[in-house]
Design a protein around this motif. Structure first.
Motif, PDB file in Angstrom:
ATOM      1  N   TYR A 127       0.838  -1.313  -0.036  1.00 22.04           N
ATOM      2  CA  TYR A 127      -0.282   0.023   0.615  1.00 22.04           C
ATOM      3  C   TYR A 127       1.224   1.215   0.217  1.00 22.04           C
ATOM      4  N   ASP A 128       1.759   1.026   0.367  1.00 26.95           N
ATOM      5  CA  ASP A 128       2.453   2.504  -0.283  1.00 26.95           C
ATOM      6  C   ASP A 128       3.388   2.392  -1.526  1.00 26.95           C
ATOM      7  N   ARG A 129       3.192   2.315  -1.933  1.00 28.68           N
ATOM      8  CA  ARG A 129       2.298   2.255  -3.092  1.00 28.68           C
ATOM      9  C   ARG A 129       2.137   3.255  -3.751  1.00 28.68           C
ATOM     10  N   VAL A 130       0.531   3.343  -3.316  1.00 32.59           N
ATOM     11  CA  VAL A 130      -0.192   4.744  -4.167  1.00 32.59           C
ATOM     12  C   VAL A 130       0.315   5.875  -3.805  1.00 32.59           C
ATOM     13  N   LYS A 131       1.396   6.184  -3.305  1.00 30.48           N
ATOM     14  CA  LYS A 131       1.733   7.717  -2.832  1.00 30.48           C
ATOM     15  C   LYS A 131       2.105   7.716  -4.988  1.00 30.48           C
ATOM     16  N   ASN A 132       3.127   6.727  -5.102  1.00 26.52           N
ATOM     17  CA  ASN A 132       3.581   6.137  -6.928  1.00 26.52           C
ATOM     18  C   ASN A 132       2.554   7.397  -7.699  1.00 26.52           C
ATOM     19  N   ASN A 133       1.752   6.619  -7.124  1.00 18.87           N
ATOM     20  CA  ASN A 133       0.453   5.883  -8.106  1.00 18.87           C
ATOM     21  C   ASN A 133      -0.075   7.525  -8.418  1.00 18.87           C
ATOM     22  N   ILE A 134      -0.684   8.240  -7.280  1.00 20.40           N
ATOM     23  CA  ILE A 134      -0.971   9.146  -7.250  1.00 20.40           C
ATOM     24  C   ILE A 134      -0.349   9.901  -8.121  1.00 20.40           C
ATOM     25  N   ASN A 135       0.470  10.045  -7.896  1.00 15.59           N
ATOM     26  CA  ASN A 135       1.725  10.796  -9.050  1.00 15.59           C
ATOM     27  C   ASN A 135       1.694  10.738  -9.966  1.00 15.59           C
ATOM     28  N   PHE A 136       1.370   9.267 -10.796  1.00 13.64           N
ATOM     29  CA  PHE A 136       1.005   9.003 -11.840  1.00 13.64           C
ATOM     30  C   PHE A 136       0.289   8.928 -12.380  1.00 13.64           C
ATOM     31  N   PHE A 137      -0.840   9.098 -11.666  1.00 12.32           N
ATOM     32  CA  PHE A 137      -2.373   8.924 -12.511  1.00 12.32           C
ATOM     33  C   PHE A 137      -2.365  10.040 -12.523  1.00 12.32           C
ATOM     34  N   SER A 138      -2.205  11.124 -11.679  1.00 13.98           N
ATOM     35  CA  SER A 138      -1.935  12.678 -11.282  1.00 13.98           C
ATOM     36  C   SER A 138      -1.255  13.278 -13.054  1.00 13.98           C
ATOM     37  N   LYS A 139      -0.760  12.625 -13.799  1.00 16.08           N
ATOM     38  CA  LYS A 139      -0.322  13.157 -15.539  1.00 16.08           C
ATOM     39  C   LYS A 139      -1.198  12.377 -16.164  1.00 16.08           C
ATOM     40  N   VAL A 140      -1.052  11.390 -16.042  1.00 14.68           N
ATOM     41  CA  VAL A 140      -2.358  10.381 -16.956  1.00 14.68           C
ATOM     42  C   VAL A 140      -4.163  11.587 -17.034  1.00 14.68           C
ATOM     43  N   LEU A 141      -4.484  11.624 -15.916  1.00 15.07           N
ATOM     44  CA  LEU A 141      -5.610  12.645 -16.438  1.00 15.07           C
ATOM     45  C   LEU A 141      -5.552  14.222 -16.627  1.00 15.07           C
ATOM     46  N   ASP A 142      -3.989  14.162 -16.392  1.00 14.90           N
ATOM     47  CA  ASP A 142      -4.057  15.943 -16.847  1.00 14.90           C
ATOM     48  C   ASP A 142      -4.527  16.192 -18.372  1.00 14.90           C
ATOM     49  N   ARG A 143      -4.484  15.691 -19.063  1.00 15.00           N
ATOM     50  CA  ARG A 143      -5.462  16.385 -20.336  1.00 15.00           C
ATOM     51  C   ARG A 143      -7.117  15.541 -20.707  1.00 15.00           C
ATOM     52  N   THR A 144      -7.351  15.320 -18.998  1.00 15.04           N
ATOM     53  CA  THR A 144      -8.556  14.193 -19.247  1.00 15.04           C
ATOM     54  C   THR A 144     -10.341  15.809 -18.430  1.00 15.04           C
ATOM     55  N   HIS A 145     -11.144  15.083 -19.554  1.00 11.50           N
ATOM     56  CA  HIS A 145     -12.414  16.530 -18.732  1.00 11.50           C
ATOM     57  C   HIS A 145     -13.512  15.320 -18.052  1.00 11.50           C
ATOM     58  N   ASN A 146     -14.285  15.364 -16.942  1.00  6.71           N
ATOM     59  CA  ASN A 146     -15.590  15.370 -16.435  1.00  6.71           C
ATOM     60  C   ASN A 146     -15.771  13.649 -16.485  1.00  6.71           C
ATOM     61  N   ILE A 147     -14.834  12.972 -15.512  1.00 10.90           N
ATOM     62  CA  ILE A 147     -14.372  11.804 -15.578  1.00 10.90           C
ATOM     63  C   ILE A 147     -15.115  11.556 -14.195  1.00 10.90           C
ATOM     64  N   ASN A 148     -16.800  10.765 -14.438  1.00 13.14           N
ATOM     65  CA  ASN A 148     -17.416  10.297 -13.492  1.00 13.14           C
ATOM     66  C   ASN A 148     -17.636   8.658 -13.113  1.00 13.14           C
ATOM     67  N   SER A 149     -16.724   8.048 -13.945  1.00 15.63           N
ATOM     68  CA  SER A 149     -16.633   6.590 -13.481  1.00 15.63           C
ATOM     69  C   SER A 149     -15.715   6.097 -14.167  1.00 15.63           C
ATOM     70  N   VAL A 150     -15.261   4.837 -13.293  1.00 16.89           N
ATOM     71  CA  VAL A 150     -13.800   4.501 -13.883  1.00 16.89           C
ATOM     72  C   VAL A 150     -13.905   2.880 -13.353  1.00 16.89           C
ATOM     73  N   ILE A 151     -14.020   2.190 -14.108  1.00 19.21           N
ATOM     74  CA  ILE A 151     -13.204   0.870 -14.322  1.00 19.21           C
ATOM     75  C   ILE A 151     -11.928   0.034 -14.600  1.00 19.21           C
ATOM     76  N   GLU A 152     -11.458  -0.608 -13.996  1.00 17.95           N
ATOM     77  CA  GLU A 152     -10.375  -1.407 -14.028  1.00 17.95           C
ATOM     78  C   GLU A 152     -10.397  -2.524 -14.397  1.00 17.95           C
ATOM     79  N   PHE A 153      -9.466  -3.086 -15.292  1.00 17.38           N
ATOM     80  CA  PHE A 153      -9.494  -4.869 -15.571  1.00 17.38           C
ATOM     81  C   PHE A 153      -8.576  -5.141 -14.557  1.00 17.38           C
ATOM     82  N   GLY A 154      -8.872  -6.388 -13.888  1.00 13.18           N
ATOM     83  CA  GLY A 154      -7.459  -6.502 -13.351  1.00 13.18           C
ATOM     84  C   GLY A 154      -6.927  -5.942 -12.583  1.00 13.18           C
ATOM     85  N   ALA A 155      -7.861  -5.468 -11.291  1.00 10.45           N
ATOM     86  CA  ALA A 155      -7.491  -4.279 -10.554  1.00 10.45           C
ATOM     87  C   ALA A 155      -6.598  -4.625  -9.321  1.00 10.45           C
ATOM     88  N   ASN A 156      -6.365  -6.317  -8.783  1.00  6.75           N
ATOM     89  CA  ASN A 156      -5.797  -6.481  -8.028  1.00  6.75           C
ATOM     90  C   ASN A 156      -5.792  -6.741  -6.706  1.00  6.75           C
TER      91      ASN A 156
END
Length: 207
Positions: free
Chosen positions: A26-55
């Motif tokens: 679970y200490d990887r979550v902070k790394n993932n926050i940084n990762f997804f903040s970059k991914v989401l930078d050019r998105t808009h209006n995301i109200n629903s999310v599904i992960e294929f293979g969520a572990n």
């Protein structure tokens, strides 16, 4: 649960699926926050999310910090991992099944995989691409190990368990209404927010 391939049996098993869970932390979550903040930078209006293979939900935990009002769902083949997912009270639905068995009854704004496609039998990738595409109403994210041509890599002493290729390129070729929005690379030697040498590609439906 019906399992079509040896790769599914590998990840559904208590031996290898559970070993992978133990390597996650679970200490990887902070790394993932940084990762997804970059991914989401050019998105808009995301109200629903599904992960294929969520572990155990490390990616979803990070996304929930960035998009706290979104509705979240997960697909996970390993039963033990799903037990951990059930503890995440922000998850709306958890599908303990193979990706191949998943049936889309509700489209989501963001559909994604993160180091999951690399473990899919290449003969069945088209079926997974179809499910990603049909489940998405707006964005598809693939964060995987990239190679310009398909190649198999030995996975911890096992053959036939890890494959690298241009997953995003194949999706773009398969569906003409997809466009590339953004892409990037996360390096395992990043001093602050390391990932596992992941190349990510954000695609958007244009129709």
């Amino acid at each position: 649960m019906s399992l079509k391939t040896e790769q599914e049996e590998f990840w559904a098993s208590n031996e290898w699926g559970s070993e992978y869970i133990k390597r996650n932390s679970y200490d990887r979550v902070k790394n993932n926050i940084n990762f997804f903040s970059k991914v989401l930078d050019r998105t808009h209006n995301i109200n629903s999310v599904i992960e294929f293979g969520a572990n155990i939900g490390l990616n979803l935990l990070a996304l929930n910090q960035l998009l706290p009002s979104a509705k979240y769902s997960a697909i996970e083949i390993n039963k033990e991992a799903c037990t951990s997912l059930e503890k995440l009270n922000f998850l709306n639905t958890i599908h303990n099944e193979s990706i191949f068995d998943f049936e889309c009854k509700e489209k989501r704004d963001l559909v994604f995989t993160k180091v999951v496609l690399i473990h899919i039998n290449p003969e069945y990738l088209d079926a997974v691409y179809k499910k990603l595409y049909e489940t998405s109403s707006k964005y598809i994210l693939v964060a995987e190990y990239y190679n310009p041509t398909p190649v198999e890599v030995n996975y911890r002493g096992h053959e036939g368990k890890l494959f690298k290729r241009d997953f995003a390129g194949e999706l773009l070729d398969k569906y003409e209404d997809l466009r590339l929005v953004d892409y990037g690379f996360a390096y395992h030697r990043d001093n602050n927010f390391h990932q596992d040498d992941i190349s990510w590609f954000l695609l958007e439906k244009t129709n």
